[in-house]
Design a protein around this motif. Structure first.
Motif, mmCIF file in Angstrom:
data_model
loop_
_atom_site.group_PDB
_atom_site.id
_atom_site.type_symbol
_atom_site.label_atom_id
_atom_site.label_comp_id
_atom_site.label_asym_id
_atom_site.label_seq_id
_atom_site.Cartn_x
_atom_site.Cartn_y
_atom_site.Cartn_z
ATOM 1 N N ARG A 1 7.850 17.469 -3.021
ATOM 2 C CA ARG A 1 6.631 17.332 -3.594
ATOM 3 C C ARG A 1 5.592 16.896 -2.788
ATOM 4 N NH1 ARG A 1 6.773 16.142 -9.419
ATOM 5 N NH2 ARG A 1 6.430 18.171 -10.396
ATOM 6 N N SER A 2 5.004 16.206 -1.901
ATOM 7 C CA SER A 2 4.527 16.007 -0.981
ATOM 8 C C SER A 2 3.726 17.667 -0.674
ATOM 9 C CB SER A 2 4.688 14.948 -0.941
ATOM 10 O OG SER A 2 5.032 15.400 0.934
ATOM 11 N N GLN A 3 5.167 17.837 0.116
ATOM 12 C CA GLN A 3 5.162 19.052 1.183
ATOM 13 C C GLN A 3 4.209 20.802 0.140
ATOM 14 O OE1 GLN A 3 5.198 18.642 4.373
ATOM 15 N NE2 GLN A 3 5.811 16.571 3.641
ATOM 16 N N GLU A 4 4.429 20.585 -1.287
ATOM 17 C CA GLU A 4 3.960 22.041 -2.382
ATOM 18 C C GLU A 4 2.657 22.277 -2.173
ATOM 19 O OE1 GLU A 4 5.242 20.884 -6.345
ATOM 20 O OE2 GLU A 4 7.082 20.664 -5.734
ATOM 21 N N GLN A 5 2.063 22.699 -1.635
ATOM 22 C CA GLN A 5 0.815 23.600 -1.392
ATOM 23 C C GLN A 5 0.212 24.316 -2.693
ATOM 24 O OE1 GLN A 5 -1.085 23.052 1.391
ATOM 25 N NE2 GLN A 5 0.609 21.495 2.143
ATOM 26 N N ALA A 6 1.158 25.156 -3.436
ATOM 27 C CA ALA A 6 0.376 25.658 -4.517
ATOM 28 C C ALA A 6 0.267 24.940 -5.784
ATOM 29 C CB ALA A 6 1.500 26.543 -5.672
ATOM 30 N N ARG A 7 -1.768 25.324 -6.544
ATOM 31 C CA ARG A 7 -1.974 23.975 -7.212
ATOM 32 C C ARG A 7 -1.584 24.539 -8.395
ATOM 33 N NH1 ARG A 7 -0.312 20.463 -4.221
ATOM 34 N NH2 ARG A 7 -1.574 18.830 -3.386
#
Length: 90
Positions: free
Chosen positions: A70-76
Motif C-alpha cells: 500500500r505504501s508503494q501505490e501512487q494512484a490517488r
C-alpha cells in the motif's frame, strides 16, 4: 500463543528473563524478525500495553506485507470521485 516449560535454564536465557521481568526485551534477529520477551506477572500502565501491541503487530507478516504494498501505490482518488463510486453523491 504457545507455552514452553523450561526444566533447565542456561545462564544466557536466565539473564534475558531477568531483563524481561523489569522492562521487557525486544529481541531483534539478523534476519529482521523481532520478538517481545516480557514477564506477564507484572501489571504495567497503558504505555507498555501499546508498546506490546506494536511489537506484536510488527510480527504480523501478512499485515506488514500489505502495508508495504500500500505504501508503494501512487494512484490517488479524489474525495469527490470516492463519494461518486460509493453512491454517496447528494
Amino acid at each position: 500463543m504457545k507455552t514452553v516449560d523450561l526444566m533447565r535454564v542456561v545462564d544466557a536465557v536466565e539473564e534475558l528473563l531477568d531483563l524481561a521481568t523489569d522492562d521487557g526485551v525486544l529481541l531483534r534477529l539478523p534476519n529482521g524478525k523481532v520478538f517481545l520477551l516480557r514477564s506477564v506477572a507484572e501489571d504495567d500502565d497503558e504505555h507498555d500495553d501499546f508498546a506490546d501491541e506494536i511489537a506484536r503487530t510488527r510480527q504480523n507478516s501478512m499485515l506488514m506485507e500489505l502495508l508495504e504494498v500500500r505504501s508503494q501505490e501512487q494512484a490517488r482518488i479524489p474525495a469527490e470521485e470516492a463519494r461518486r463510486r460509493l453512491g454517496l453523491d447528494t
